[in-house]
Design an enzyme around this catalytic site. Structure first.
Site, mmCIF file in Angstrom:
data_model
loop_
_atom_site.group_PDB
_atom_site.id
_atom_site.type_symbol
_atom_site.label_atom_id
_atom_site.label_comp_id
_atom_site.label_asym_id
_atom_site.label_seq_id
_atom_site.Cartn_x
_atom_site.Cartn_y
_atom_site.Cartn_z
ATOM 1 C CG HIS A 47 -1.667 -1.124 1.371
ATOM 2 N ND1 HIS A 47 -3.131 -1.189 0.704
ATOM 3 C CD2 HIS A 47 -1.449 -2.333 1.456
ATOM 4 C CE1 HIS A 47 -3.521 -2.530 0.666
ATOM 5 N NE2 HIS A 47 -2.726 -3.284 1.034
ATOM 6 C CG HIS A 51 -2.030 1.189 -2.959
ATOM 7 N ND1 HIS A 51 -1.643 2.316 -2.407
ATOM 8 C CD2 HIS A 51 -2.957 0.528 -2.032
ATOM 9 C CE1 HIS A 51 -2.475 2.435 -1.284
ATOM 10 N NE2 HIS A 51 -3.158 1.343 -1.153
ATOM 11 C CG HIS A 57 -6.706 -3.696 2.447
ATOM 12 N ND1 HIS A 57 -5.763 -3.836 3.100
ATOM 13 C CD2 HIS A 57 -6.739 -2.210 2.590
ATOM 14 C CE1 HIS A 57 -5.195 -2.888 3.995
ATOM 15 N NE2 HIS A 57 -5.615 -1.904 3.381
ATOM 16 C CD GLU A 167 -6.519 3.229 -0.575
ATOM 17 O OE1 GLU A 167 -7.404 3.301 0.367
ATOM 18 O OE2 GLU A 167 -5.502 2.411 -0.223
HETATM 19 ZN ZN LIG Z 1 -4.545 0.529 0.460
#
Ligand SMILES: [Zn+2]
Length: 205
Positions: A47, A51, A57, A167
């Site tokens: 992360h 990504h 997750h 993100e």
């Molecule tokens: Zn993430």
């Protein structure tokens, strides 16, 4: 055609989320040291930088990175200006989103945080209501210009619905509007996330 790279560089010392492993990118073979070739190793949290989060997750037993579908990752995308939002991006802040949008990149005040040398805890991200509004609107992918799409509840809302969270985008140079998104995460088997190269393409420029 204009191609905008909205990925951040991966390098040692880059800003990462607190608690994530440090980024190591180092030469293990070096021509300058007498080896026949240059070769590097990379050791980092999945992360770091730009990504995707896969459902796994936040949803144990959920889909992993290698099974994310390109239907979500590639196609028309709206860069939505939510720079006035402070703290949380709520459902009301998403009013300007065209109906039927399948890929949404949230341009917030966060992008300016990339200019800083260390992590900024005051970043803007989705709350659960904002996440729910996107899911109900049929969004397949939602991106944001810092290291977290939202709080834990927002993550769960998105990932349980199978929405890809993208993100770590750098949207500083991107005008709000309509683009084609190309997002290609590494095909990491069984992983809960994956580093990605993300590009925006604008026709007719
Ligand atoms: Zn993430």
């Amino acid at each position: 055609v204009e191609i905008l790279d909205i990925s951040v560089p991966v390098r040692p010392g880059m800003v990462t989320y607190p608690g994530d492993p440090p980024v190591v990118l180092e030469r293990v073979r070096s021509i300058a040291d007498g080896d026949g070739y240059n070769l590097s190793r990379l050791d980092f949290g999945l992360h770091s930088g730009t990504h995707v989060d896969a459902p796994l997750h936040f949803v144990d037993g959920g889909a992993a990175a290698e099974s994310l579908v390109f239907d979500a990752l590639i196609g028309p995308a709206v860069v939505l200006d939510v720079t006035p939002a402070e703290g949380a991006i709520r459902a009301v802040d998403l009013d300007g989103l065209p109906s039927g949008a399948e890929r949404v990149l949230l341009k917030t005040s966060n992008s300016e945080l990339w200019a800083r040398a260390s992590f900024s805890p005051e970043f803007v991200s989705l709350d659960a209501g904002g996440a729910r509004a996107l899911v109900e609107g049929g969004v397949l992918l939602v991106g944001i210009d810092y290291l977290s799409i939202g709080d834990e509840e927002a993550h769960v809302v998105l990932l349980e619905a199978g929405v890809v969270a993208l993100e770590g985008l750098d949207l500083r140079a991107v005008e709000p509007g309509e683009y084609q998104l190309v997002c290609a995460p590494l095909k990491l088997a069984g992983a809960e996330g994956a580093p990605a190269r993300a590009l925006l393409i604008r026709d007719g420029v």
